[in-house]
Design a protein around this motif. Structure first.
Motif, mmCIF file in Angstrom:
data_model
loop_
_atom_site.group_PDB
_atom_site.id
_atom_site.type_symbol
_atom_site.label_atom_id
_atom_site.label_comp_id
_atom_site.label_asym_id
_atom_site.label_seq_id
_atom_site.Cartn_x
_atom_site.Cartn_y
_atom_site.Cartn_z
ATOM 1 N N ASP A 1 0.863 -1.176 0.000
ATOM 2 C CA ASP A 1 0.000 0.000 0.000
ATOM 3 C C ASP A 1 0.907 1.236 0.000
ATOM 4 O O ASP A 1 1.854 1.313 0.780
ATOM 5 C CB ASP A 1 -0.882 -0.011 1.251
ATOM 6 N N PRO A 2 0.638 2.217 -0.877
ATOM 7 C CA PRO A 2 1.530 3.378 -0.966
ATOM 8 C C PRO A 2 1.680 4.146 0.347
ATOM 9 O O PRO A 2 2.774 4.614 0.668
ATOM 10 C CB PRO A 2 0.881 4.268 -2.028
ATOM 11 N N LEU A 3 0.614 4.256 1.119
ATOM 12 C CA LEU A 3 0.702 4.988 2.383
ATOM 13 C C LEU A 3 1.495 4.204 3.415
ATOM 14 O O LEU A 3 2.260 4.783 4.197
ATOM 15 C CB LEU A 3 -0.687 5.338 2.903
ATOM 16 N N GLU B 1 5.651 13.055 -2.645
ATOM 17 C CA GLU B 1 4.657 13.321 -3.684
ATOM 18 C C GLU B 1 4.973 12.566 -4.974
ATOM 19 O O GLU B 1 4.085 11.936 -5.572
ATOM 20 C CB GLU B 1 4.589 14.821 -3.957
ATOM 21 N N ALA B 2 6.218 12.605 -5.402
ATOM 22 C CA ALA B 2 6.613 11.895 -6.630
ATOM 23 C C ALA B 2 6.360 10.392 -6.497
ATOM 24 O O ALA B 2 5.877 9.739 -7.433
ATOM 25 C CB ALA B 2 8.079 12.175 -6.956
ATOM 26 N N PHE B 3 6.668 9.847 -5.342
ATOM 27 C CA PHE B 3 6.416 8.427 -5.101
ATOM 28 C C PHE B 3 4.920 8.124 -5.216
ATOM 29 O O PHE B 3 4.518 7.160 -5.880
ATOM 30 C CB PHE B 3 6.940 8.023 -3.721
ATOM 31 N N LEU B 4 4.095 8.930 -4.568
ATOM 32 C CA LEU B 4 2.646 8.689 -4.581
ATOM 33 C C LEU B 4 2.064 8.856 -5.981
ATOM 34 O O LEU B 4 1.171 8.096 -6.381
ATOM 35 C CB LEU B 4 1.952 9.614 -3.582
ATOM 36 N N LEU B 5 2.555 9.828 -6.718
ATOM 37 C CA LEU B 5 2.106 9.983 -8.107
ATOM 38 C C LEU B 5 2.475 8.746 -8.920
ATOM 39 O O LEU B 5 1.682 8.271 -9.740
ATOM 40 C CB LEU B 5 2.728 11.239 -8.735
ATOM 41 N N GLY B 6 3.661 8.224 -8.679
ATOM 42 C CA GLY B 6 4.110 7.006 -9.365
ATOM 43 C C GLY B 6 3.295 5.784 -8.989
ATOM 44 O O GLY B 6 3.272 4.795 -9.727
ATOM 45 N N ARG B 7 2.630 5.847 -7.859
ATOM 46 C CA ARG B 7 1.772 4.743 -7.409
ATOM 47 C C ARG B 7 0.313 4.958 -7.796
ATOM 48 O O ARG B 7 -0.581 4.266 -7.339
ATOM 49 C CB ARG B 7 1.887 4.550 -5.899
ATOM 50 N N GLY B 8 0.060 5.967 -8.637
ATOM 51 C CA GLY B 8 -1.264 6.142 -9.201
ATOM 52 C C GLY B 8 -2.201 7.084 -8.477
ATOM 53 O O GLY B 8 -3.364 7.208 -8.865
ATOM 54 N N LEU B 9 -1.750 7.751 -7.437
ATOM 55 C CA LEU B 9 -2.622 8.714 -6.770
ATOM 56 C C LEU B 9 -2.757 9.962 -7.633
ATOM 57 O O LEU B 9 -1.820 10.320 -8.365
ATOM 58 C CB LEU B 9 -2.067 9.089 -5.396
ATOM 59 N N ASP B 10 -3.898 10.622 -7.534
ATOM 60 C CA ASP B 10 -4.080 11.849 -8.307
ATOM 61 C C ASP B 10 -3.205 12.955 -7.703
ATOM 62 O O ASP B 10 -2.781 12.873 -6.550
ATOM 63 C CB ASP B 10 -5.556 12.263 -8.337
#
Length: 191
Positions: free
Chosen positions: A79-81, A132-141
């Protein structure tokens, strides 16, 4: 003649700057004084640091690389979080109680209050950019990724500040982070 090893000169500059900042204050310390005390040239200084203020933040700048590597190592199935929380714990483990940044523990003695605020904010935003870059890479808006990154780094910054202020007998940084990071991430959906 090859000169000193890179790490040796860099560490000598850090130590010289710390001594001078504590002895005479940040504002009264010049790059020339730092290089003289470290026994290196002005050019050598600029091989390691863009400016005097960067010497205040060596540990936090290094922590950004640890955070980046920890996030990159997170399995794609995590899970990204949860990956962010684990990466922050890994990053915190690298900042041992004896390596608390002097800018956070001795800012009054060094007379760097305004410098501390400006440079600290820039570093916090750089850490948020990594998350932020990591979360964007994991598909979050984009909005959600930015919101999570800023919230979690804000919480982590509060933890680091309290940790540094608690003095030499402070508990490990991970203890402080757990107290504030998990609740923030829980608000975004981590269990």
């Amino acid at each position: 003649m090859a000169g000193r090893p890179r790490a040796s000169s860099e560490r000598m500059l850090e130590e010289a700057a710390s001594e001078l900042f504590l002895e005479q204050g940040y504002a009264k310390t010049t790059i020339e004084q730092i290089t003289r005390r470290a026994g290196v040239s002005r050019n050598t200084f600029f091989n390691y640091f863009p400016g005097k203020a960067d010497l205040l933040w060596v540990e936090l700048d290094a922590s950004r690389a640890v955070l980046t590597d920890a996030l990159a190592a997170a399995p794609a199935t995590t899970d990204p979080l949860a990956a962010v929380e684990a990466a922050l714990a890994t990053t915190a483990a690298a900042l041992t109680p004896g390596r608390a940044p002097l800018a956070l523990t001795q800012w009054e003695v060094m007379g760097i209050d305004e410098e501390l605020k400006a440079a600290g904010l820039a570093r916090a935003l750089a850490h948020a950019g990594v998350v932020e870059a990591f979360l964007l890479g994991r598909g979050l808006d984009a909005l959600t990724a930015r919101g999570i990154a800023l919230a979690v780094v804000g919480a982590a910054s509060a933890a680091v500040g309290r940790w540094a202020a608690d003095g030499p007998e402070r508990a490990p940084l991970e203890t402080y982070l757990q107290k504030v990071v998990h609740p923030v991430l829980s608000g975004f959906g981590i269990g």
